[in-house]
Scaffold this active site. Structure first.
Site: not given
Ligand code: ARG
Length: 464
Positions: A111, A326, A278, A24, A157, A291, A284
């Site tokens: 975590n 993310k 344009s 990641s 409307h 937009e 234009k």
């Molecule tokens: N890169 C992981 C995420 O964004 C971090 C957590 C990873 N935890 C694990 N037990 N592999 O979720």
């Protein structure tokens, strides 16, 4: 080679595809500031609770600051083999200070670390977005005050309905944005609890002080349940949901700008800074920024849907699926931030064509309701009857291809004999808007007061 951070029981490294799907770092490197901030708070707490020696804490703290300086200066090489921001930072820390770096991860897991980093990032970004929304409100309320009495057609409307003022119309968006800020600030309150110290899922046997880390990272309190702490992404969902509603509001306004800048409407002119030409049609002036604000709303909605779908099947607690939170969250909030900046710029630069708006306000029998109201007020007709009589008069005018005010008194009296010359006074658009004095109505006096109220409120909310 097996992974240096967790490879103890692995004989070989991952397959190249495994590495690619697992990593990641390509997107979570955005969390570097939050990651280091979290680690600094964690290691300080490990020192104060006596879990780590003060000398180790000092070494780790200096090392983290050195890593931070390298990233800040663009001298840091992110490695995909190290998966994510957490392990990239820790691995570099080890290069710099040696094996003592390994003590940083005491009583912590990636975590609770990633949950903390994400909360910090979302919270920082929500604070920025709140300032930006306030800035758009300020730009709108300023224009609204300047044009509190400028008559334009009000639509239902997208058909001419009743005359309103340009200021009133702009203030409608100020109200919407006010609710948006309320949603963000509400989300922020619930988001502001710290998951750090939940460790992998069950808490830790070390005598950590979660209240200390929570306070030092600016959170109200630590989260209460360790399982919930590592598996919850409501804070991101709420922020993206609030962003989706805000993006929808901006998109509606953008759509109005697109309409208003057509030669057919011609209500406003955008500055050169917010239009493009344009390459083939020299005449234009395209409202590209508007937009794009309209178009980008789709990305924000998509991120919300993506995040909800990613979460819906996950058993407690952490699953790697959650790494997929993310990109959508980053993109949604950054997209909104860009859209807010573009809208603020467009509003500040836009020049209304007051004559064109007023002319348009008189089209489409926009004062028919004023005529019906006159019949009710002066002739004491029930409103339904007045509606019917007015309908006939509109039909007559429409046959003549003229406005209501172009009917003669005799023509009117042929439909309703009690009508007098006085009725003509209510057929003008200025008179119409002035008469709308009910609370929240479009009368220029009320609009001016509302614009002033907002400006005062926004001014007062601004840090001096
Ligand atoms: N890169 C992981 C995420 O964004 C971090 C957590 C990873 N935890 C694990 N037990 N592999 O979720």
């Amino acid at each position: 080679m097996s992974n240096r951070m967790w490879g103890g029981r692995f004989a070989t490294g991952p397959d190249a595809i495994m590495e690619e799907i697992n990593a990641s770092i390509g997107f979570d490197q955005k969390l570097w500031r939050q990651d280091i901030r979290g680690s600094l708070a964690h290691v300080a707490m490990l020192g104060q609770t006596g879990i780590l020696l003060a000398s180790d804490v000092a070494t780790i703290t200096d090392g983290l600051k050195a890593v931070e300086a390298e990233i800040e200066a663009g001298r840091f090489t992110f490695s995909r083999a190290l998966e994510d921001i957490h392990m990239n930072v820790e691995s570099r820390l080890r290069d710099l200070i040696g094996p003592v770096a390994g003590r940083l991860h005491t009583a912590r897991s990636r975590n609770d670390q990633v949950a903390t980093d994400m909360r910090l990032w979302v919270r920082d970004t929500v604070d920025l977005i709140d300032e930006q929304i306030a800035d758009v409100q300020l730009a709108l309320a300023t224009k609204a005050l300047a044009h509190a009495g400028a008559v334009m057609p009000g639509f239902t409307h997208l058909q001419s309905a009743q005359p309103v003022t340009f200021g009133h119309h702009l203030l409608a968006y100020v109200e919407m944005l006010g609710r948006d800020r309320g949603r963000f600030s509400d989300a922020r309150k619930r988001m502001n609890e710290c998951p750090l110290g939940a460790a992998a899922l069950a808490g830790t046997s070390f005598p950590i002080n979660r209240h200390q880390t929570a306070a030092s990272l600016g959170f109200e309190r630590p989260t209460a349940n360790s399982l919930d702490s590592v598996s919850d992404r409501d804070f991101a969902l709420e922020a993206v949901a609030a962003a989706a509603i805000t993006a929808m509001h901006l998109s509606r306004f953008a759509e109005e700008i697109v309409l208003w800048t057509t030669p057919q409407f011609g209500f406003v002119r955008l500055s050169d800074s917010f239009t493009t030409g344009s390459s083939i049609m020299p005449q234009k002036r395209n409202p590209d920024a508007a937009e794009l604000v309209r178009g980008k709303a789709g990305r924000v909605f998509g991120a919300l849907q993506g995040l909800l779908t990613m979460m819906k099947g996950l058993p407690l607690t952490y699953s790697k699926d959650m790494q997929e939170d993310k990109e959508g969250v980053f993109d949604a909030l950054q997209t909104l931030s860009l859209c807010l900046a573009a809208i603020a710029g467009m509003v500040r630069d836009m020049e209304p064509d007051l004559k064109a708006m007023k002319r348009a306000a008189g089209l489409g029998y926009a004062t028919a309701t004023d005529l019906a109201d006159w019949l009710v007020r002066v002739l004491a007709m029930p409103f339904r009857d007045a509606h019917h009589v007015t309908g006939k008069l509109v039909g007559l005018a429409s046959q003549k291809k003229a406005g209501l005010e172009k009917l003669t008194l005799a023509e009117m009296q042929a439909v309703e004999p009690r009508i007098t010359q006085e009725v003509f006074a209510v057929l003008g658009v200025e008179r119409s808007v002035r008469s709308r004095v009910s609370h929240g109505g479009t009368s220029p006096r009320l609009v001016k007061a509302q614009a002033q109220r907002w400006l005062k409120r926004l001014g007062a909310a601004k840090p001096s």
